[in-house]
Structure formats: structure tokens, C-alpha cells
Enzyme design. Structure first.
Site, mmCIF file in Angstrom:
data_model
loop_
_atom_site.group_PDB
_atom_site.id
_atom_site.type_symbol
_atom_site.label_atom_id
_atom_site.label_comp_id
_atom_site.label_asym_id
_atom_site.label_seq_id
_atom_site.Cartn_x
_atom_site.Cartn_y
_atom_site.Cartn_z
ATOM 1 N N LYS A 112 -17.392 21.214 -13.259
ATOM 2 C CA LYS A 112 -18.037 20.926 -11.981
ATOM 3 C C LYS A 112 -19.073 21.977 -11.611
ATOM 4 O O LYS A 112 -19.978 21.727 -10.831
ATOM 5 C CB LYS A 112 -16.998 20.768 -10.879
ATOM 6 C CG LYS A 112 -16.161 19.508 -11.078
ATOM 7 C CD LYS A 112 -15.301 19.163 -9.897
ATOM 8 C CE LYS A 112 -14.642 17.807 -10.083
ATOM 9 N NZ LYS A 112 -13.617 17.819 -11.152
HETATM 10 C C1 LIG Z 1 -13.173 16.658 -11.833
HETATM 11 C C2 LIG Z 1 -12.505 16.860 -13.147
HETATM 12 C C3 LIG Z 1 -12.344 15.810 -14.089
HETATM 13 C C4 LIG Z 1 -12.765 14.386 -13.782
HETATM 14 O O1 LIG Z 1 -14.164 14.244 -13.706
HETATM 15 P P1 LIG Z 1 -14.801 12.953 -12.994
HETATM 16 O O2 LIG Z 1 -16.258 13.224 -12.961
HETATM 17 O O3 LIG Z 1 -14.183 12.894 -11.638
HETATM 18 O O4 LIG Z 1 -14.449 11.770 -13.827
HETATM 19 C C5 LIG Z 1 -11.769 16.100 -15.312
HETATM 20 N N1 LIG Z 1 -11.346 17.351 -15.604
HETATM 21 C C6 LIG Z 1 -11.476 18.385 -14.754
HETATM 22 C C7 LIG Z 1 -10.969 19.725 -15.131
HETATM 23 C C8 LIG Z 1 -12.064 18.187 -13.492
HETATM 24 O O5 LIG Z 1 -12.175 19.220 -12.639
#
Ligand SMILES: *Cc1c(COP(=O)(O)O)cnc(C)c1O
Length: 463
Positions: A112
Site C-alpha cells: 500500500k
Molecule cells: C490491502 C492488502 C491486500 C489486498 O489488496 P487489495 O488491493 O485490497 O485487493 C493484500 N495483502 C496485503 C498485505 C494488504 O495490505
């Protein structure tokens, strides 16, 4: 470049307007009116560039005249300067033709950061130009809040307030939110659960006088700029494996469908992606939908991959918009049905188009643990539980002549208990944050009462 709503009844906006707006006024999500294409030569020319240079070329056509080339280049440079790896998104090999794309070298050790760090710099640049300030408010069960705080700490045009459920996030996650020293960062520990935090944020956005007074803004996963930032690493990974001459497939640990949707955009831009595999834990609404055509909620069940514990995948609406021939009215109808009846059936035509691109699979808790154990002993890699879901599903699909890239979405040290239980070893934090547990914490404890939270925000914002 204009952005339109997936529900067809909100005004078209420019890039900067769509970014600052987030959710469209008709409840839809913004998508580009036309997806710009990169030619084979454009893609080939990405080979050997730095991550930042590739990011500039991939994202530039989406930004329009919101920023000059020089401004946009500076924004990208600042966004990724804090990463702990010069490649930003390096790859390692797991097995024959199976690669792991490490997206966890950012400041909060999860993918993220790629989007949040960019959005922080985009907001700062745009708000400074406009002479405005905003108050970012978000609820988090862990990862998103710390990524937002890291992205906005120390910026002049933004105050950031993150509500998290007291006692219900991991120690690493909490400390990432409570140890930044900048005056514009405010971690609020709410006496309640994640739903209480989310409800408080929602109520604040519905309290229009308050919303206008403090100029509330959100940076949740439906923000188009977040999706855009994630398109870049699909290009850098595929090009390093031989694109555009060679096709590549990706497996993506999925919750809200943001990350895998970015892969879909990369494919629409002309990157030769053969398959995009959606990997879910037992919260498998997307896997069930792709198998059966029924998109139906089933309650959330907690897992060791908590960032994928979701009831509905908000960004899926963007994919539906395309496979329904960009018919906003049809999408709005499906979303009404979801709200009223907890689900809907995808039409045969639309389902066929989704299946042409997306595959899917699910990992149980036992399978996830077993994959962490096996990766440590057989692949020389320590996987976080989310990544392990991806690796398990990728292997199950069968890896043939097309290279498979599985996205490593978080660093194993972010989920030390699950990893230690599976491998016997507690994964250490990277050196650059090894002192996280010595830094002093700063947090305000609040009840879930809306008015007391609003009072704290009013009092703290810098006007
Ligand atoms: C947010 C997140 C996901 C999922 O990603 P999306 O874009 O919501 O599908 C997977 N793994 C981790 C570690 C995350 O923080």
C-alpha cells in the site's frame, strides 16, 4: 484526460479533481474515459530504466495537464525516496518460472506504500497550488492507516487522523501509527471494534456542516490515484521478464480488488499479461463469483491474512463497468441489488469476459500455513500470510511456459506470530526500523461517540 463514474450519473472530472473527490457523487467509482495505450516500442523502452523513470512514463498519460512534466517527476521522486530498496519493487525466483515481486520495501512494509506515498505527494502539490488544506480521516484495521500516516506525516497542507480499534491491531501496526512525531499526525485509539471506527468515519462524512468546516477528505482504496500508482510495477516486472516480446501472468493476493485491477489496467494499456489470478483466503466472494457467476456476501471470517478479510470488494465495480460495456445504469442496478439483497448474478456475457482475463483460487488457513512452512524450507523465502495465499494459488494453477509472478504484498515481519508459528523463526524487522519498539508512542484514546471525536479533530487541526 477525463474521469467518469462507473454509475454514469456524476460529472466527468480531471485527474486532480477525481483524486481529491474520491467517491463519485452518484456512489460510483471514477475510471478514465479512455485508457491510454503504450506501444510495443514504448514498453520495450522501459527496460533498464529506474523505477521512477518507468513510473513517469506509465502514469504520465493519465495525469493530463494537472501537473507539468517537471512537477510530476518531482512528485514521483519524493514518493519513492523513502523506500528501503534501490529497485523499489525487486523480484526473486521461487521455482521454475515462478517469481516473487517484493512490494514490501516501503516505509510500512506493505504494497500500500506504493500508492499512499504517491498520493501524499500528489495531495501536497495540488493543495499547495490551490492554497487549500484538507483533513484526511480514515478508519483502519491495521495496514491502511499506517500507510496513510507515513504518506502524510510532515506535509503542510494536510492533517491526518486515523481511527483504529484499541487493542485490536498488531503491536507493529499500532507503533507505526503512534510513533511518528510530526504535529499533523493524529492516531486515535477508539474503544470499540473496526466497524465502530468505520461507522464513525462514515458518520463524519455524512455530517455536512462538520465535513465542510474541516474540509474532510478520504484516501481509501477506491481512489483512482491509488489504483494508478499500482499499475507501474506490473510493467517493471513484466519488462524485466521479457515483455513485450514475452507474455507474463500474475497472481495477486486480493481483498478489495484494487491491486489486481491495476494489473487489468496494465493489460488494457497493452502490456502482454496472459492471466491475472485472483487469490483469496476463505473470505472468497471473488473466487466464488468467478466460479459461479454469483456475487454474494457471506459475512467476514477472521484469518491470519487479515488485510484480505473483506465482505465485498469495492474495486470490483470498476471491472464490472467494463464487462457491462461501460453501462453505468446496469452497474448501478447491480449495486442496488447488492445493497438490498446481499448479492447479484453476473450476466453470462459479462462473466465470460471476466473469465477471459481473470482466473481465481482460494487458500484455507491450513494451506496458507503449510505454504509458509514449505517456502521457508524449499524456496529460501519467508512469506507473509497474504503472500502465501498467492503462492499457493499460483502453484495450483500450474506454472507452464509463461512466467508467473506472484505479488508479495507485505513483509513477513509485519505478521510475526503467524510466520513464527509456521517456520519456528520470528522474522526480524528490517534494520531501518529495528528501533520501532523503543520509540515513544503518542496516541489519543477516544470513545466511539461521534461528537467527541469531532471535537478532538476541530481542536487539533492547524488552520
Ligand atoms: C490491502 C492488502 C491486500 C489486498 O489488496 P487489495 O488491493 O485490497 O485487493 C493484500 N495483502 C496485503 C498485505 C494488504 O495490505
Amino acid at each position: 484526460m477525463r474521469y467518469i463514474s462507473t454509475r454514469g450519473r456524476a460529472p466527468a472530472l480531471s485527474f486532480d479533481e477525481a483524486m481529491l473527490t474520491g467517491l463519485a457523487r452518484d456512489g460510483g467509482l471514477y475510471v478514465p474515459e479512455d485508457v491510454p495505450a503504450l506501444s510495443r516500442d514504448d514498453i520495450a523502452a522501459l527496460a533498464g530504466l529506474s523505477y521512477e523513470e518507468a513510473a513517469f512514463r506509465v502514469m504520465r498519460p493519465f495525469v493530463g495537464d494537472a501537473f507539468t512534466d517537471a512537477e510530476f517527476g518531482d512528485i514521483i521522486a519524493r514518493a519513492y525516496a523513502g523506500f528501503g530498496h534501490d529497485a523499489r519493487a525487486p523480484m526473486v525466483q521461487l521455482g521454475p518460472n515462478h517469481f516473487l515481486l517484493e512490494l514490501f520495501h516501503g516505509p510500512t512494509l506493505a504494497f500500500k506504500d506504493f500508492a499512499m506515498q504517491l498520493i501524499g505527494q500528489l495531495f501536497e502539490a495540488e493543495l499547495t497550488r490551490r492554497g487549500e488544506r484538507v483533513t484526511i480521516v480514515g478508519a483502519t484495521s491495521g495496514d491502511t492507516g499506517s500507510a496513510a500516516i507515513e504518506a502524510f506525516r510532515g506535509l503542510d497542507a494536510v492533517d491526518v487522523f486515523i481511527l483504529f480499534p484499541e487493542g485490536r491491531v498488531s503491536d507493529v501496526q499500532r507503533r507505526q501509527m503512534t510513533t511518528p512525531v510530526e504535529a499533523n499526525v493524529h492516531a486515535l485509539a477508539v474503544k470499540g471494534d473496526f466497524d465502530d471506527c468505520q461507522a464513525a468515519v462514515k458518520d463524519m462524512f455524512a455530517d455536512f456542516p462538520f465535513r465542510d468546516e474541516v474540509r474532510l477528505a478520504a484516501v481509501n482504496s477506491i481512489n483512482w490515484a491509488r489504483v494508478l500508482a499500482q499499475v507501474v510495477y506490473y510493467f517493471t516486472a513484466a519488462v524485466s521478464l521479457g515483455a513485450p516480446q514475452r507474455g507474463v501472468s500474475f497472481t495477486v493476493p486480493t481483498g478489495n480488488f484494487g491491486d489486481v485491477f491495476a494489473g487489468y489496467i496494465a493489460r488494457r494499456m497493452g502490456l502482454p499479461i496472459e492471466r491475472l489470478i485472483v487469490a483469496t483466503n476463505r473470505n472468497d466472494i471473488l473466487h466464488r463469483c468467478l466460479e459461479t457467476g454469483e456475487y454474494r456476501t457471506a459475512g467476514v471470517s477472521p484469518t491470519i491474512s487479515p488485510s484480505m478479510d473483506i465482505q465485498v470488494s469495492s474495486n470490483f465495480e470498476r471491472a464490472l463497468f467494463d464487462v457491462y460495456d461501460r453501462d453505468g445504469r446496469a452497474v448501478a442496478q447491480l449495486m442496488d441489488e447488492l445493497k438490498a439483497a446481499g448479492g447479484f448474478a453476473v450476466s453470462q456475457g459479462a462473466l465470460g469476459r471476466l473469465r477471459d482475463i481473470f482466473g481465481s483460487g482460494r487458500a484455507s488457513e491450513d494451506e496458507t500455513r503449510a505454504t509458509i512452512t514449505r517456502a521457508a524450507s524449499r524456496m529460501g523465502e519467508t512469506l507473509c500470510p497474504h503472500t502465501a495465499v498467492g503462492v499457493k494459488v499460483a502453484e495450483e494453477q500450474g506454472i507452464g511456459a509463461t512466467p508467473m509472478v506472484t505479488l508479495a504484498t507485505a513483509h513477513p515481519a509485519k505478521f510475526p506470530d503467524a510466520v513464527e508459528a509456521a517456520t519456528g523463526t520470528r522474522p526480524p524487522l528490517p534494520d531501518r526500523m529495528a528501533d520501532l519498539f523503543e520509540r515513544p508512542e503518542r496516541v489519543t484514546s477516544v470513545t466511539k461517540d461521534l461528537h467527541s471525536i469531532e471535537a478532538i479533530i476541530r481542536e487539533r487541526i492547524q488552520t
